[in-house]
Design a protein around this motif. Structure first.
Motif, PDB file in Angstrom:
ATOM      1  N   TYR A 216      11.007  26.209 -18.463  1.00 13.60           N
ATOM      2  CA  TYR A 216      11.320  24.907 -17.896  1.00 13.60           C
ATOM      3  C   TYR A 216      11.186  24.936 -16.382  1.00 13.60           C
ATOM      4  O   TYR A 216      11.245  25.982 -15.751  1.00 13.60           O
ATOM      5  CB  TYR A 216      12.722  24.430 -18.296  1.00 13.60           C
ATOM      6  N   VAL A 217      11.008  23.743 -15.825  1.00 13.93           N
ATOM      7  CA  VAL A 217      10.951  23.554 -14.386  1.00 13.93           C
ATOM      8  C   VAL A 217      11.873  22.394 -14.059  1.00 13.93           C
ATOM      9  O   VAL A 217      11.734  21.303 -14.614  1.00 13.93           O
ATOM     10  CB  VAL A 217       9.513  23.222 -13.915  1.00 13.93           C
ATOM     11  N   CYS A 218      12.836  22.630 -13.163  1.00 15.38           N
ATOM     12  CA  CYS A 218      13.733  21.578 -12.700  1.00 15.38           C
ATOM     13  C   CYS A 218      13.209  21.098 -11.359  1.00 15.38           C
ATOM     14  O   CYS A 218      12.978  21.897 -10.455  1.00 15.38           O
ATOM     15  CB  CYS A 218      15.164  22.089 -12.564  1.00 15.38           C
ATOM     16  N   MET A 219      12.994  19.789 -11.249  1.00 14.68           N
ATOM     17  CA  MET A 219      12.391  19.243 -10.040  1.00 14.68           C
ATOM     18  C   MET A 219      13.078  17.963  -9.601  1.00 14.68           C
ATOM     19  O   MET A 219      13.897  17.400 -10.325  1.00 14.68           O
ATOM     20  CB  MET A 219      10.902  18.997 -10.277  1.00 14.68           C
ATOM     21  N   GLU A 220      12.718  17.541  -8.429  1.00 17.35           N
ATOM     22  CA  GLU A 220      13.227  16.291  -7.879  1.00 17.35           C
ATOM     23  C   GLU A 220      12.861  15.144  -8.818  1.00 17.35           C
ATOM     24  O   GLU A 220      11.743  15.080  -9.336  1.00 17.35           O
ATOM     25  CB  GLU A 220      12.575  16.086  -6.511  1.00 17.35           C
TER      26      GLU A 220
ATOM     27  N   THR B 170       6.311  21.816   0.666  1.00 17.10           N
ATOM     28  CA  THR B 170       7.111  20.618   0.921  1.00 17.10           C
ATOM     29  C   THR B 170       6.168  19.533   1.408  1.00 17.10           C
ATOM     30  O   THR B 170       5.472  19.709   2.419  1.00 17.10           O
ATOM     31  CB  THR B 170       8.186  20.893   1.995  1.00 17.10           C
ATOM     32  N   HIS B 171       6.113  18.428   0.667  1.00 13.86           N
ATOM     33  CA  HIS B 171       5.232  17.323   1.032  1.00 13.86           C
ATOM     34  C   HIS B 171       5.810  16.040   0.467  1.00 13.86           C
ATOM     35  O   HIS B 171       6.374  16.030  -0.632  1.00 13.86           O
ATOM     36  CB  HIS B 171       3.816  17.564   0.478  1.00 13.86           C
ATOM     37  N   LEU B 172       5.665  14.959   1.203  1.00 11.03           N
ATOM     38  CA  LEU B 172       6.213  13.663   0.818  1.00 11.03           C
ATOM     39  C   LEU B 172       5.733  13.207  -0.562  1.00 11.03           C
ATOM     40  O   LEU B 172       6.460  12.554  -1.299  1.00 11.03           O
ATOM     41  CB  LEU B 172       5.827  12.613   1.874  1.00 11.03           C
ATOM     42  N   ASN B 173       4.517  13.557  -0.942  1.00 10.64           N
ATOM     43  CA  ASN B 173       3.933  13.091  -2.196  1.00 10.64           C
ATOM     44  C   ASN B 173       4.099  14.061  -3.368  1.00 10.64           C
ATOM     45  O   ASN B 173       3.505  13.853  -4.418  1.00 10.64           O
ATOM     46  CB  ASN B 173       2.453  12.772  -2.004  1.00 10.64           C
TER      47      ASN B 173
ATOM     48  N   SER C  69      -3.233  31.170 -23.527  1.00 12.05           N
ATOM     49  CA  SER C  69      -3.647  31.895 -22.322  1.00 12.05           C
ATOM     50  C   SER C  69      -3.332  31.096 -21.061  1.00 12.05           C
ATOM     51  O   SER C  69      -3.429  31.621 -19.962  1.00 12.05           O
ATOM     52  CB  SER C  69      -5.143  32.197 -22.394  1.00 12.05           C
ATOM     53  N   ARG C  70      -2.923  29.820 -21.194  1.00 10.60           N
ATOM     54  CA  ARG C  70      -2.601  28.993 -20.030  1.00 10.60           C
ATOM     55  C   ARG C  70      -1.237  29.323 -19.436  1.00 10.60           C
ATOM     56  O   ARG C  70      -0.885  28.825 -18.381  1.00 10.60           O
ATOM     57  CB  ARG C  70      -2.640  27.516 -20.414  1.00 10.60           C
ATOM     58  N   GLN C  71      -0.444  30.134 -20.115  1.00 12.32           N
ATOM     59  CA  GLN C  71       0.918  30.422 -19.674  1.00 12.32           C
ATOM     60  C   GLN C  71       0.953  30.918 -18.231  1.00 12.32           C
ATOM     61  O   GLN C  71       1.709  30.414 -17.414  1.00 12.32           O
ATOM     62  CB  GLN C  71       1.573  31.448 -20.594  1.00 12.32           C
ATOM     63  N   ALA C  72       0.162  31.894 -17.911  1.00 10.27           N
ATOM     64  CA  ALA C  72       0.168  32.452 -16.551  1.00 10.27           C
ATOM     65  C   ALA C  72      -0.275  31.411 -15.531  1.00 10.27           C
ATOM     66  O   ALA C  72       0.306  31.320 -14.440  1.00 10.27           O
ATOM     67  CB  ALA C  72      -0.731  33.679 -16.482  1.00 10.27           C
ATOM     68  N   THR C  73      -1.258  30.603 -15.874  1.00 15.30           N
ATOM     69  CA  THR C  73      -1.739  29.567 -14.972  1.00 15.30           C
ATOM     70  C   THR C  73      -0.658  28.535 -14.691  1.00 15.30           C
ATOM     71  O   THR C  73      -0.452  28.126 -13.539  1.00 15.30           O
ATOM     72  CB  THR C  73      -2.982  28.874 -15.577  1.00 15.30           C
ATOM     73  N   ILE C  74       0.056  28.131 -15.730  1.00 12.73           N
ATOM     74  CA  ILE C  74       1.131  27.136 -15.576  1.00 12.73           C
ATOM     75  C   ILE C  74       2.247  27.698 -14.697  1.00 12.73           C
ATOM     76  O   ILE C  74       2.691  27.066 -13.747  1.00 12.73           O
ATOM     77  CB  ILE C  74       1.668  26.697 -16.945  1.00 12.73           C
ATOM     78  N   ARG C  75       2.682  28.900 -14.999  1.00 13.06           N
ATOM     79  CA  ARG C  75       3.769  29.505 -14.209  1.00 13.06           C
ATOM     80  C   ARG C  75       3.345  29.736 -12.762  1.00 13.06           C
ATOM     81  O   ARG C  75       4.100  29.452 -11.834  1.00 13.06           O
ATOM     82  CB  ARG C  75       4.229  30.804 -14.850  1.00 13.06           C
ATOM     83  N   ASP C  76       2.144  30.230 -12.548  1.00 14.70           N
ATOM     84  CA  ASP C  76       1.651  30.454 -11.190  1.00 14.70           C
ATOM     85  C   ASP C  76       1.567  29.137 -10.416  1.00 14.70           C
ATOM     86  O   ASP C  76       1.911  29.075  -9.236  1.00 14.70           O
ATOM     87  CB  ASP C  76       0.276  31.123 -11.200  1.00 14.70           C
ATOM     88  N   GLY C  77       1.112  28.084 -11.090  1.00 17.38           N
ATOM     89  CA  GLY C  77       1.008  26.786 -10.439  1.00 17.38           C
ATOM     90  C   GLY C  77       2.356  26.276  -9.965  1.00 17.38           C
ATOM     91  O   GLY C  77       2.486  25.782  -8.833  1.00 17.38           O
ATOM     92  N   TYR C  78       3.388  26.400 -10.806  1.00 19.35           N
ATOM     93  CA  TYR C  78       4.720  25.952 -10.399  1.00 19.35           C
ATOM     94  C   TYR C  78       5.340  26.882  -9.359  1.00 19.35           C
ATOM     95  O   TYR C  78       6.086  26.431  -8.494  1.00 19.35           O
ATOM     96  CB  TYR C  78       5.633  25.758 -11.605  1.00 19.35           C
ATOM     97  N   ASP C  79       5.030  28.168  -9.413  1.00 24.22           N
ATOM     98  CA  ASP C  79       5.501  29.083  -8.367  1.00 24.22           C
ATOM     99  C   ASP C  79       4.924  28.675  -7.015  1.00 24.22           C
ATOM    100  O   ASP C  79       5.621  28.664  -5.997  1.00 24.22           O
ATOM    101  CB  ASP C  79       5.111  30.529  -8.686  1.00 24.22           C
ATOM    102  N   ARG C  80       3.653  28.307  -6.988  1.00 26.65           N
ATOM    103  CA  ARG C  80       3.022  27.872  -5.736  1.00 26.65           C
ATOM    104  C   ARG C  80       3.576  26.523  -5.281  1.00 26.65           C
ATOM    105  O   ARG C  80       3.844  26.324  -4.102  1.00 26.65           O
ATOM    106  CB  ARG C  80       1.514  27.794  -5.922  1.00 26.65           C
ATOM    107  N   LEU C  81       3.741  25.601  -6.234  1.00 21.97           N
ATOM    108  CA  LEU C  81       4.275  24.283  -5.899  1.00 21.97           C
ATOM    109  C   LEU C  81       5.671  24.388  -5.291  1.00 21.97           C
ATOM    110  O   LEU C  81       6.020  23.627  -4.390  1.00 21.97           O
ATOM    111  CB  LEU C  81       4.300  23.394  -7.147  1.00 21.97           C
TER     112      LEU C  81
END
Length: 120
Positions: free
Chosen positions: A97-101, A78-81, A62-74
């Protein structure tokens, strides 16, 4: 899948690196409770990035939606940290998957083991 070596010449303990369309997977960086993280470069550049590939059982919960929503918001922040999110998607085997800096620096766990707790 293919194999890789660490930059210091040691063989990667993850001998089977995932295939990610559009990226060269260079090395396994870490495993966590929900995902594995790999160092990658996009096929058309040499800029290192990190890809977090979620374990299938993580997204079957059931965490799937929470994980995807969190990365959509992230991805909108834009923040230095915070690492910049470049792409989110699904692999042919349906893993998310999520591709990030890719943030250069030392491993926080190793730092804390060597230096002890931070004085905050």
């Amino acid at each position: 899948m293919h194999t890789a070596k660490y930059e210091d010449g040691m063989r990667n303990t993850h001998t089977q690196l995932p295939e990610v369309p559009g990226y060269r997977v260079l090395q396994h960086l870490a495993d966590g409770g929900t995902a594995s993280i790999y160092l990658v470069t996009p096929i058309n550049t040499k800029t290192p990035r990190a890809i977090k590939i979620f374990h299938p059982e993580t997204l079957a919960t059931s965490r799937q939606a929470t994980i995807r929503d969190g990365y959509d918001r992230l991805a909108t922040i834009t923040h230095l940290n915070l690492p910049r999110i470049y792409e989110r998607g699904q692999l042919p085997d349906e893993r998310y998957y999520v591709c990030m800096e890719y943030l250069f620096g030392e491993d926080l766990d190793l730092f804390l083991i060597e230096e002890g707790p931070l004085d905050w």
